[in-house]
Structure formats: C-alpha cells, structure tokens
Design an enzyme around this catalytic site. Structure first.
Site, PDB file in Angstrom:
ATOM      1  N   ASP A 184     -37.861  35.916 -69.158  1.00 54.97           N
ATOM      2  CA  ASP A 184     -36.597  35.369 -68.682  1.00 54.97           C
ATOM      3  C   ASP A 184     -35.953  34.457 -69.720  1.00 54.97           C
ATOM      4  OD1 ASP A 184     -34.691  34.720 -66.468  1.00 54.97           O
ATOM      5  OD2 ASP A 184     -35.566  32.728 -66.691  1.00 54.97           O
TER       6      ASP A 184
ATOM      7  N   GLU B 144     -34.973  39.395 -71.813  1.00 59.04           N
ATOM      8  CA  GLU B 144     -33.626  39.150 -71.325  1.00 59.04           C
ATOM      9  C   GLU B 144     -32.983  38.217 -72.352  1.00 59.04           C
ATOM     10  OE1 GLU B 144     -30.916  36.981 -67.959  1.00 59.04           O
ATOM     11  OE2 GLU B 144     -32.862  36.199 -68.562  1.00 59.04           O
TER      12      GLU B 144
END
Length: 730
Positions: free
Chosen positions: A408, A461
């Site tokens: 993330d 990401e």
C-alpha cells in the site's frame, strides 16, 4: 516444615522494595533460586502465604518485612510454589524465575544486527515446552525501557508480578511463564527511560488479538493448520508469471456477504466455501484481501494496522484464515493480501512511543508523522525496524502460504515530501526528496521474498512516475513484480464518465496510456479506492439511462480486459453495484434480480474465460510486441481497434470498441491476418442484456488495405460495445 536459616535477609530491604514496585534492574538476579543455591525468593502480589513444594517435601516461605508480596525461604530440589491467595484459594504453580533464557546466542546476534529473517520465531508469544515444563515464552524488543512486564488476567494485570529478563545489547526482554496456554490474553507493561509508565502495549509480534474494541494480544500457536497445497505452491509461479493470465478479485472480507440475518460477516471458514467458489466460478485467478492484519478501527478497512503479525479475529482464528487460503489453492485461486508497511496509527496500545522513545517511528514529525492519515511513519533507517518489516512480509508468505502481497501507498514511502508543504519535510543527505532508507527497505523486501519464496508476487500501489518500480533490484530497480497502473485508471474513468457526445474531445485519454504501457509490468486496477468517499460506483460513474449505464459498463470491461496489463476488479463492480461501497453492509446482491446486472456479471465471467483461454490476451500483457493499434484516429466516430499478439503460433485477437450510442454498420476495420475470424465475445449480446447486434458469429477478411493492414473486414458495431475477434487457425 520450616527450614532453619531461611530468613528475609536473603533479600535486602532495598531489593524487596524495588521488586514490589517493579523497579528492580535485574529481577532474575533477585527472584527464584539464589546464587548460593540454598534459598528462593518469590514476588506474589496478593498472596496470603507461600510454600515451596516438590513431590515429597514442602517448606513455608516467610513474608519479607519490607516489600509487598515478597516471600523468601529455603529451597527444595525441583520445587514448585504452593500459594494461598487472599480469599482462601490455593494453587500450585511453577516459579518462572527458576527457568533459564530461551532465546539463543544466534538469535541474539541476528536481532542485534537487524538481519533476523525469522524474527517471529524469536519474538512474540510462543507456547513451548522449556526445561520439561509447558508454558508460554514471551519476548519483545524495547531497548530503552527500564522495565518490561507481561500482564494479563493470569496476574490480575499487575505490572510488578512478572518483570522480564533483559537480554543485553539486543534490547530484547523475555520471560517463560509456565502453565500458560494458547488463548492467554496479554499485553506488555513498560516503564520508560524517563520513569514514565506507558499505556499497556499490544505485542508488536503478536500472532492474535482480542475482538475490537478490546486491544490486548492473544497467544496463538503457529503452524497448526495441516496444509494440502504442496502441488499448488510448487507450481504457483505459473499463476503469477508475467506471461500468465492474472485476474484479481479484490475483497473486503467484512462486507462481501453477511451471514443469514445480516448480523455478522461471513467467517473465514464460510468464506472458504462461498467466496472461493464465487471467485472461481467467475473465472478470476486470484483473490486479493484488503489488509488482513489486526486493526482497531473498522473504518480504516485495515489500512491502519496494530498487529502486523495477527490475522484479524473479526472473521475467525489464524488457523481458520490458513484454511481459507488452503481452500482457495485447492480451487485453483491464488491469494494476495494488502500489506501496509508505510505507516501505523497513534493508538496508545500500538507501536508509537513504544518504550518511551520514538522507537519504530522518527522523532521529528517532519519525518515521522503522516499529515494525510494522522499516522506515524516507520523509521526505515533503523536496522531493527527494517528487520521487523522485512520479516513481517516473509511471515505472511511462510506461515499463511500467501501468493503475494500488494504494498500500500508506496509513493508515500519513497518521497520525503509526499503530501507535505514546503519547509515541512527534511531532504535526504543529497538535498533531494527521495527517501533512500524507504527505497532500500523496499528493495530488501522484494529481493528476499524473491529469493526465499520464488513464484510469489509483490505488487506496488505506486502513483508516480518513479523509475524502475518493476525493474529487478540487481538492475537498480525497486524489484516489484507488478505496479498498479493508476494513470490508465484515472484516464479511463474520466473518459467513460463523459457523455458520449463529448468523448471525441477526450480521445487521447484512451490512447495516451499505450505510450507508457510497457515501461513497467502493470496491473490495471479498478479498486476499492474508486468506489468510496463520494466517488459512487462503477455503474454510477457511467452516463445515461439505466440501459446506457449497463451498456457503458459492459463496454468498459470489454476495453479493460482487452487492454495490456493484469486485471483487478473490486467486489461488487463485477455485477455493476449501483451504490457506493459501504464497509458496514454487504454488497447489493439483490440487484442480480435485474437481468441487466446479471448480464454485467456474465460478461465479466466470459471476459475472464476468454482472457485465460487466449494466450494473445495475456502473454503480451507486459511487452510491447503484444499490442498494435489497428484504428486509433477515428476521433469523430469514437471507434478504436487493436490487435493482441501472443507467442508465435498463438491465434491473434482483435478488439474493436464503439463508444458512442450510435450503431455502425458496414464499418471497415483493418485486420492483421487474412481469413476467418470468430466473434468470440460481444458485450451487446442478448446473453449480457444487450441488443444482440453483431456479426453473425464470424467474419471473413478481404484484400482491401485499411490503415496499416493489407486485410480488412466490414463490421457491424453495436452502440456502446466491445467485440473480440479471434483468428481461426483451423
């Protein structure tokens, strides 16, 4: 009987007072057997009287005149403690202070060096047999603490009852507590370097947690699931390879489906049946679960974890989570988990100010505080913190057989000025904005994961143009296997959100992405981020009437699955959920009573099938020779066409889009090869709720040059549609 010479003078008054207040610098030197081997000292707050006993003898201990709960007396061989508590309850227990250390010299060395790849095997709470006695070994890193104690129901949460042993320069504290078992609830009570007693802390390497809003750690025994996926693990590299079809179903486990009555989400064991079967039936290759690590606040969706080593108890035990992963593997599905090493929340029981100092985070908020999320940022430059995070990644791959991790918010890690105003961040040693320590951490994680767990996939990401995200570490890249293509996502959603009458003015939003489509190994994400915070749903983003929205959505998925890159779709979007995602409720399953929504689901199922069946649609996902425009400049018509190529001998696939509500007949499009082309999928088919307009199942090319191609065909292009033509090699 009492033994002569067993007097309170075994402990000085000063030592007794220190022990009773939890301030003794070395409790193992004062408690348990004395150095002369003749006496024993015990600290048992709340005890009325105490004896030392073995299988044949007993002897009372005397209460020390100074120091609450301190007892001393003569020792017996192989002794236990018999304790009469206030109220009359009597029990026998082993004395934890008679046991030697558990952590060995190699563990000490690796922990001190910050290179212990199996950190979770040394730290945390482990049920073990130590010196022939069953119990739990606790170990925690708190180098600046004056005292660390294990507290729980077993000692009435008294911080003076079980102070731990310091392990020298490692900063690790440990203790073996005999008689404790799996399921024990505990925390660490820490006296900081400045004599401050900190709020009790959950275990940074705890393997289980209480149900929120309770915040204590729970002792869980690792390795209890009997895995049945040996063949899967041996061959999973085929599933994660750049040449393989990879279609990911992203899921928030708590809101996918609720149990009958709607009072609770499905458990891991229920999901192992229902979710696994559903994803497999729709043809996905992977399930990606949003962060599974324990987290205190439901509304963070797991992205503010406290308990990086603990699968959340919301849906069951760690063993049941392992069973879910095993069930997915048995059905041919990989499992990826969101991993959040970029920040952690400020909740008092968490990592922040863990031992009274900025231990896991930076002291300076310009480096250690995240303004977007009000969270703390890991100090990647500290070897022990780096070790903690790298070993955590390996833990999930090892203990739970995960097939990959999606990391993330990578951009927030690799840039020191991420989301910061000028003057509110500290440049690197060269005066730049790159966070060298975070970059080194990511490279280390990816390199070690590739080395120890080949075939797994680590996915970034990453929202910027940082170079080499998926380039190997030994070629100066970050070493990720895939990167989310957020530029493609933003451009595509902007384009499809326009009324078709205006799309010609945004033509480049569908064509520009190819200019960089092969600069990284990309995954095309329509993730949870696109259906929250007022963004609506994929269905809601589409313009027009209900029928138009469904047609646009089917065309969008046809475009997405034909475009180069691995696929990711968030739950609910596969059937066009009308409402925005709500983490407190299950998906809008009722809309599947509408044939139009059922048709969207069917087109996703068939796109997945075609994507897997046709090598041309996946082998060239990450290489430039797998794509070629056939029609890219029909701006007024908003018709697009391209060919996908696989390896030599694979059938070519031509994708044609008509992104206006105007049907086009007799529309000539170039084809790369002569012959018969099967209409393999048409999003306007009646099977999907469309108008059933198309090309009667197949077309034959003609020797009429069109565009760059010597062959072409006259096509019928339904409004708001995507059509796939597969070369007939028979």
């Amino acid at each position: 009987m009492a033994v002569e010479g067993a007097t309170p003078s075994v402990l000085s008054a000063g030592e007794a007072i220190q022990l009773s207040h939890g301030l003794h610098p070395d409790p193992f030197a004062a408690l348990g057997p004395t150095s002369d081997g003749r006496h024993v000292a015990a600290h048992l707050p709340g005890a009325e009287s105490v004896w030392v006993v073995n299988d044949t003898d007993e002897a009372p201990l005397q209460r020390h005149p100074v120091g609450e709960g301190i007892f001393v007396g003569a020792i017996l061989p192989h002794y236990r403690l018999r304790i009469r508590w206030h109220g009359g309850f009597v029990e026998e227990r082993e004395d934890p202070y008679r046991f030697g250390p558990v952590i060995g010299s190699l563990d000490e060395y690796l922990i001190g060096e910050g290179t212990h790849r199996r950190l979770w095997e040394a730290l945390g709470a482990h049920p073990i047999t130590h010196e022939l006695v069953d119990g739990v070994h606790f170990a925690v890193w708190a180098p600046n603490a004056q005292r660390v104690s294990v507290v729980g129901d077993f000692n009435s949460w008294n911080p003076t009852a079980h102070p731990m042993r310091a392990r020298g320069a490692t900063g690790v504290w440990e203790i073996f507590l005999p008689g404790l078992t799996e399921g024990t609830v505990y925390k660490y009570d820490i006296l900081g370097a400045s004599d401050e007693r900190l709020p009790p802390k959950a275990d940074p390497v705890g393997f289980g947690s209480e149900h929120p809003p309770a915040t204590a750690s729970v002792v869980r025994r690792l390795g209890q699931h009997v895995w049945q996926d040996e063949a899967w693990v041996r061959h999973r590299s085929r599933t994660n390879a750049a040449e393989a079809p990879m279609s990911v179903y992203e899921v928030h486990l708590g809101s996918w489906r609720h149990a009958p009555g709607g009072e609770r989400p499905l458990s891991y064991r229920e999901l192992a049946v229902e979710l696994v079967e559903y994803a497999a039936d729709l043809g996905f290759t992977h399930i990606e679960v949003m962060p599974i690590s324990e987290h205190p606040f439901d509304g963070s969706w797991g992205y503010q974890p406290i308990g990086l080593f603990a699968p959340t108890i919301r849906y069951g035990t760690p063993q049941e989570f392992a069973a879910f992963v095993d069930a997915a593997h048995a059905r041919g599905l990989g499992v990826i988990a969101d991993w959040v090493p970029g920040h952690f929340p400020t909740d008092q029981h968490g990592l922040g100010h863990f031992d009274g100092t900025a231990l896991y985070e930076h002291l300076d908020p310009r480096e250690g505080f995240h303004p977007d999320w009000n969270t703390l940022i890991f100090n990647y430059g500290r070897p022990e913190v780096l070790n903690y995070l790298v070993s955590n990644a390996l833990y999930w791959l090892e203990e739970y057989h995960l097939d990959g991790l999606r990391v993330d918010a990578v951009a927030s890690m690799i840039y020191r000025d991420y989301s910061r105003e000028a003057g509110s961040w500290i440049p690197n040693r060269d005066g730049g904005r790159e966070n060298y320590e975070a970059i080194a951490f990511l490279r280390e994680t990816n390199a070690v994961a590739a080395e120890e767990y080949p075939g797994t996939a680590i996915i970034a990401e990453e929202s910027t143009a940082f170079p080499g995200v998926t380039r190997p570490v030994d070629q100066s890249g970050l070493g990720f296997d895939y990167k989310w293509n957020l530029g493609w996502m933003n451009d595509s959603l902007r384009y499809f959100g326009k009324d078709p009458i205006y799309r010609k003015h945004h033509h480049n939003e569908l064509t520009f992405g190819i200019t960089y489509a092969f600069s990284e190994k990309f995954m095309l994400p329509i993730s949870h981020d696109e259906v929250v915070h007022g963004k609506g749903s994929m269905y809601g983003r589409m313009p027009g009437s209900h029928a138009d929205k469904l047609g646009n959505l089917r065309a969008f998925y046809g475009y997405m699955w034909g475009y180069p890159g691995k696929k990711l779709l968030f739950m609910g979007q596969e059937f066009g959920q009308p409402s925005e995602w709500n983490h407190n409720a299950e998906l809008d399953w009722g809309v599947l009573q509408d044939p139009g929504h059922l048709g969207v689901q069917a087109v996703v199922r068939d796109l997945n099938r075609l994507y897997r069946e046709q090598p041309a649609l996946h082998r060239g996902d990450t290489r430039g020779n797998g794509f070629q425009w056939l029609l890219v400049d029909a701006v007024d018509d908003q018709v697009f066409a391209w060919v996908r190529r696989g390896d030599p001998g694979d059938a070519h696939v031509v994708v044609v889009l008509n992104l206006t509500p105007v049907a086009r007949t007799g529309y000539r499009v170039g084809f790369p090869m002569p012959g018969r082309w099967r209409e393999a999928l048409n999003t306007d088919s009646a099977l999907y709720g469309g108008g059933d307009r198309g090309n009667t199942g197949a077309i034959e090319t003609e020797s009429i040059p069109t565009g760059t191609e010597a062959q072409s065909a006259m096509l019928t292009l339904p409004p708001l549609s995507a059509i796939y033509f597969v070369e007939d090699l028979t």
